[in-house]
Enzyme design. Sequence first.
Site, mmCIF file in Angstrom:
data_model
loop_
_atom_site.group_PDB
_atom_site.id
_atom_site.type_symbol
_atom_site.label_atom_id
_atom_site.label_comp_id
_atom_site.label_asym_id
_atom_site.label_seq_id
_atom_site.Cartn_x
_atom_site.Cartn_y
_atom_site.Cartn_z
ATOM 1 N N HIS A 2 57.469 41.692 52.982
ATOM 2 C CA HIS A 2 57.848 40.648 53.941
ATOM 3 C C HIS A 2 56.570 39.880 54.275
ATOM 4 C CE1 HIS A 2 60.548 44.068 54.959
ATOM 5 N NE2 HIS A 2 61.448 43.168 55.284
ATOM 6 N N ASP A 6 54.308 41.623 56.672
ATOM 7 C CA ASP A 6 53.655 42.871 56.229
ATOM 8 C C ASP A 6 52.245 42.589 55.724
ATOM 9 O OD1 ASP A 6 56.241 43.882 56.453
ATOM 10 O OD2 ASP A 6 56.611 43.787 54.289
HETATM 11 C C1 XLS Z 1 66.161 47.183 56.460
HETATM 12 C C2 XLS Z 1 66.082 46.586 55.136
HETATM 13 C C3 XLS Z 1 64.813 45.809 54.866
HETATM 14 C C4 XLS Z 1 65.000 44.928 53.668
HETATM 15 C C5 XLS Z 1 64.038 43.820 53.551
HETATM 16 O O1 XLS Z 1 66.985 48.057 56.730
HETATM 17 O O2 XLS Z 1 66.285 47.576 54.185
HETATM 18 O O3 XLS Z 1 63.718 46.659 54.739
HETATM 19 O O4 XLS Z 1 64.986 45.662 52.490
HETATM 20 O O5 XLS Z 1 64.035 43.006 54.663
#
Ligand code: XLS
Length: 435
Positions: free
Chosen positions: A99, A102
Amino acid sequence: MAYFENIGKIHYEGKTADNPFAFRHYNPEEIVLGKTMKEHLRFAVAYWHTMTQDGSDPFGNPTNIRNWWGETPMETAKNRVEAFFEILEKLGVEYFCFHDIDIAPEGDSLEEFFANIDTITDLIKEKMDQTGIKLLWNTANMFSNPRYVHGAASSSNADVFAHAAAQVKKGLDISKKLGGENYVFWGGREGYESLLNTDMKFEQDNIARLFKMAIAYGEKIGHKPQFLIEPKPKEPSTHQYDFDAATAMAFIQKYGLEGDFKLNLEANHATLAGHTFEHELNVARCYDALGSIDANQGDPLLGWDTDEFPTNVFDTTLAMYEILENGGIAPGGINFDSKVRRSSFEMEDLFLAHIAGMDTYARGLKAAAALKEDRFFDEIKEKRYASYQTGIGASIVAGDEDLESLTDYALKNEEIKVESNHLEFVKSRLNDYLF
Ligand code: XLS
Ligand code: NI
Ligand code: NI
């Protein structure tokens, strides 16, 4: 500088190895059904769980002390890039996902955030060029910041929609810069808490508006990653709009997004929706929309997204079977959207956990390949639906029957013989493939 000085490159050492830092099942170059395991599995490491998650939970403080923490958020962000690529290289994983928040600190303004993203993606790009490691997908985090309290594209506030749009634009710019193969939308807060104050149709129309803007912008900049919607039924929203694969497909079809969007399916989201993972993959396949997977597993005794590393061979076998039936997962991959347990707080656990997940998927692949070679499920299903191969069944499938002709047939057909499934027998034979 090495962040994991005591850990070397992880190699395949075979089933009987007791070196914990070795693969026992994942042998990247081994050929399975005509392709290497590496080509089949297309593993990716998730930046958020590996680099930023600190082990805190609603009841406790961080437990994961990391040696890449620096004096400032930007210093930490730069160190993370180094440490992250060290992990990828040592694991021999060729893809990663992140993301925007991140990789780079948000700072005090959108402008500062974008500048931070530019600096960090320069470093990431350098590392990618040196190592040949590729970007499976990136995404915009449009759920953590308080501005997204009412949603992002589904927010009641148009300024929030605009802010989300700016993040998606930046996300596509960096996807182009880094050659991203897919781009994910997980609607963390795209849902609602109460219908008493929610215009559900309007909110979903707005989500589709943002998606169409993303398609148009991708075309404009000449970069078209495969767009993916990641369904999840709840958490953090009470009712999330992309509940499961079937719901997301209805959305994709309603708004005419089939040409550009497929699904990124996550094991733990499937179980939260009351489905098995293989159910979700199979639904996606019915629509030719299986794009990529987020590999993890939930704790069936807990009702939330625990994102554990996958260690259940039964589940990975059935998931890999769906992927083989799909003709592979590319340009998607198998992204470990998985985090080490709060109690697995040592740095080396990041390796042990990924090795466990990779070995479990490798076992799943080998078992699924054997099932396919033996035509295990094909034979069961051919037998089960045999009545549609000839006679009246074949005629129904060919479209040669109607209610009247079938009534004539049924009236003459005194005795219907229905056969047993022998499901317990099937399950027991399936076990033979697992270990
Ligand atoms: C959250 C999601 C997230 C997505 C990406 O539960 O799994 O991590 O994979 O935003
Ligand atoms: Ni996910
Ligand atoms: Ni998740």
